[in-house]
Scaffold this active site. Structure first.
Site, PDB file in Angstrom:
ATOM      1  N   LYS A   1      -4.598  39.828   6.894  1.00  0.00           N
ATOM      2  CA  LYS A   1      -4.115  39.518   8.243  1.00  0.00           C
ATOM      3  C   LYS A   1      -4.892  40.392   9.221  1.00  0.00           C
ATOM      4  O   LYS A   1      -4.773  41.615   9.217  1.00  0.00           O
ATOM      5  CB  LYS A   1      -2.622  39.784   8.356  1.00  0.00           C
ATOM      6  CG  LYS A   1      -2.043  39.390   9.717  1.00  0.00           C
ATOM      7  CD  LYS A   1      -0.532  39.497   9.733  1.00  0.00           C
ATOM      8  CE  LYS A   1       0.043  39.035  11.064  1.00  0.00           C
ATOM      9  NZ  LYS A   1       1.533  39.070  11.080  1.00  0.00           N
TER      10      LYS A   1
ATOM     11  N   GLY B   1      -1.351  32.889  13.647  1.00  0.00           N
ATOM     12  CA  GLY B   1      -0.069  32.962  14.322  1.00  0.00           C
ATOM     13  C   GLY B   1      -0.201  33.731  15.613  1.00  0.00           C
ATOM     14  O   GLY B   1      -1.305  33.932  16.137  1.00  0.00           O
ATOM     15  N   ASP B   2       0.929  34.182  16.119  1.00  0.00           N
ATOM     16  CA  ASP B   2       0.944  34.871  17.396  1.00  0.00           C
ATOM     17  C   ASP B   2       0.262  36.231  17.331  1.00  0.00           C
ATOM     18  O   ASP B   2      -0.233  36.742  18.329  1.00  0.00           O
ATOM     19  CB  ASP B   2       2.399  35.042  17.858  1.00  0.00           C
ATOM     20  CG  ASP B   2       2.509  35.571  19.268  1.00  0.00           C
ATOM     21  OD1 ASP B   2       1.776  35.070  20.140  1.00  0.00           O
ATOM     22  OD2 ASP B   2       3.311  36.501  19.508  1.00  0.00           O
TER      23      ASP B   2
ATOM     24  N   GLY C   1      -4.777  30.532   8.047  1.00  0.00           N
ATOM     25  CA  GLY C   1      -3.906  30.150   9.149  1.00  0.00           C
ATOM     26  C   GLY C   1      -3.941  31.187  10.242  1.00  0.00           C
ATOM     27  O   GLY C   1      -4.631  32.205  10.150  1.00  0.00           O
TER      28      GLY C   1
ATOM     29  N   ASP D   1      13.108  35.914  11.368  1.00  0.00           N
ATOM     30  CA  ASP D   1      12.145  34.814  11.484  1.00  0.00           C
ATOM     31  C   ASP D   1      12.071  33.974  10.215  1.00  0.00           C
ATOM     32  O   ASP D   1      10.989  33.536   9.813  1.00  0.00           O
ATOM     33  CB  ASP D   1      10.759  35.360  11.834  1.00  0.00           C
ATOM     34  CG  ASP D   1       9.849  34.294  12.462  1.00  0.00           C
ATOM     35  OD1 ASP D   1      10.381  33.279  12.959  1.00  0.00           O
ATOM     36  OD2 ASP D   1       8.617  34.472  12.456  1.00  0.00           O
TER      37      ASP D   1
ATOM     38  N   VAL E   1      -5.054  34.892   9.441  1.00  0.00           N
ATOM     39  CA  VAL E   1      -4.981  35.304   8.041  1.00  0.00           C
ATOM     40  C   VAL E   1      -6.126  34.644   7.287  1.00  0.00           C
ATOM     41  O   VAL E   1      -6.336  33.434   7.398  1.00  0.00           O
ATOM     42  CB  VAL E   1      -3.628  34.927   7.405  1.00  0.00           C
ATOM     43  CG1 VAL E   1      -3.580  35.375   5.946  1.00  0.00           C
ATOM     44  CG2 VAL E   1      -2.477  35.549   8.185  1.00  0.00           C
TER      45      VAL E   1
END
Length: 462
Positions: free
Chosen positions: A122, A97-98, A95, A218, A102
């Protein structure tokens, strides 16, 4: 994953740089965005040495037995104490993200007994985060991961730095996240037993990180991963607020209302109270002990009818931030209104989290971000007619979603108050890891994966 869309607004604040950015963190069919802010400055590796790598192999923590952890065994089997991206074999992209992507990786170790150990890597593009002034988020996440040691938070095995990339090597959770798992359920929602199981482990994780002086900020199903044994792991700490105060204060242990004839033992416990960062202001000045039940006296026991065992209360209630961070449907009212926020935002997000697990939607979602934020601040909480949800669960959600943070459940007594709510009455908090999970992921077979299914891998991996 869709590409990130960023819209930064800079405004200096006392504790961090206030900025707003929106990036897609979509998994499945729900599109949600994350607002993010930078809080610290990051020290980077020497970019003048184009081919150099710096790595930090961490020591095994005490959460699990490292002698039986295949990941620690693989780390220890390295021929040298340094590790570079070229030592990683990428199997799949998990995946993005910002802050980066990962990947599922394993070490290129010739020893077949350790080559099967899998990690989640990551990988962050240094130049990109520097151009967006997000270096502080990378440093904050790394500092937090390095001190975590708990069954429901990530294990950081190593960090790898190069002039262009930064990599955090963490444990891999083959069960995916609760966002995807919820969508696979009947009517895309969990039953009461499953909600109680996942919520209780999230509460335990929040209690632990709060005791370290960290506000998570979060919480959402996408950030709650399912381990191979079915238990959860709270992940993604790049939006967290970390207290850096080093001086100490007294933690609090509360067992009930202090009786008039309190034993001298109370003073002994107060004098020997553990020392914690002063940002973790106690709700009461010292330990209060009450071990005997007296006639016509009702000690606080969470409704169990007997005096409770001592409970530690150590919440970072004095931490204050003006940042606008988090997923827009999960933002607390005080964050939207710009009044400043502390640890109470985590208990608000817990209420949204439980609501979504039960109903499959969040309670204040509007047609766009602005409408959602307006609903969060002014609209009253309403429960859908279907499905039928227990009254205790609705009561817990209602108390967690009180718009005034000072009156919100957990804002002063922290996880202690939340854990003693009636919804968690059947939970044995000391034996959470012995509880049978509602879902155990099937065995993961890395042989089914190939690099062809893993696009956009940094060239340093090969």
């Amino acid at each position: 994953m869709e590409p990130s869309v960023v819209d930064d607004k800079a405004a200096a604040e006392a504790d961090d740089v206030q900025s707003v950015s929106f990036s897609s963190t979509t998994t499945g069919d729900i599109n949600r965005t994350t607002s993010s802010a930078s809080t610290l400055n990051c020290t980077t590796s020497n970019a003048s040495e184009a081919d150099s790598f710096a790595s930090h192999l961490l020591s095994p923590n005490s959460t699990d037995n490292p002698a039986r952890d295949p990941c620690w065994i693989a780390i220890r089997a390295l021929s040298s104490s340094s590790l570079s991206l070229s030592d990683l074999s990428v199997l799949k992209r998990l995946g993005a993200g910002d802050m980066g992507a990962v990947y599922l990786v394993k070490l290129k170790n010739p020893d077949p007994s350790v080559s099967s150990a899998l990690f989640a890597a990551k990988v962050i593009d240094r130049k990109e985060i520097e151009s967006r002034s997000k270096e502080g988020r990378l440093r904050t996440e790394r500092e937090i991961l390095e001190i975590l040691d708990h069954p429901f938070v990530p294990t950081l095995y190593a960090t790898i730095d190069s002039p262009n990339w930064s990599c955090l090597l963490m444990e891999f959770c083959p069960g995916g996240d609760l966002h995807v798992l919820r969508q696979r359920q009947h009517a895309k929602r969990f039953n009461e037993l499953a909600v109680r199981f996942y919520a209780s482990e999230v509460v335990a994780a929040l209690e632990y990180i709060h005791m370290l002086g960290i506000v998570y900020r979060d919480l959402k199903p996408e950030n709650v991963l399912v381990r191979s044994d079915g238990h959860i792991m709270l992940t993604d700490f790049d939006l967290s607020l970390k207290c850096d105060e080093c001086s100490s204060t007294t933690a609090t242990v509360v067992t009930g209302e202090s009786p008039p004839d309190a034993s001298p033992q109370s003073q002994d416990f107060c004098n020997n109270a553990p020392k914690l960062p002063n940002c973790m202001a106690p709700a009461v000045s010292c330990f209060r002990l009450y071990c005997k039940r007296k006639k016509n006296r009702r000690p606080y026991s969470g409704g169990r009818g007997h005096a409770a065992a001592p409970r530690m209360v150590a919440e970072p209630v004095d931490v204050r931030s003006m940042s606008f961070v988090g997923t827009h449907e999960y933002l607390a009212p005080e964050m939207v209104s710009g009044e400043g926020h502390g640890n109470a935002v985590d208990w608000w997000t817990l209420g949204i989290f439980i609501f979504e697990l039960f109903y499959g939607v969040t309670p204040f979602k509007g047609v766009d971000h602005e409408h959602t934020w307006t609903n969060i601040v002014i609209r009253a909480l309403e429960f859908p007619r279907e499905p039928a949800v227990p009254a205790a669960a609705k009561d817990l959600i209602s108390k967690l979603l009180i718009k005034d943070p000072a009156s919100r459940l957990g804002s002063t007594m922290g996880a202690t108050a939340v854990k003693h709510h009636g919804f968690f009455q059947s939970v044995n908090w000391a034996l959470l890891r012995r509880k049978s999970p509602p879902f155990i992921p099937p065995p993961f077979n890395p042989q089914d994966l190939s690099k062809e299914s893993c696009p956009d891998i940094p060239v340093e991996f090969y």
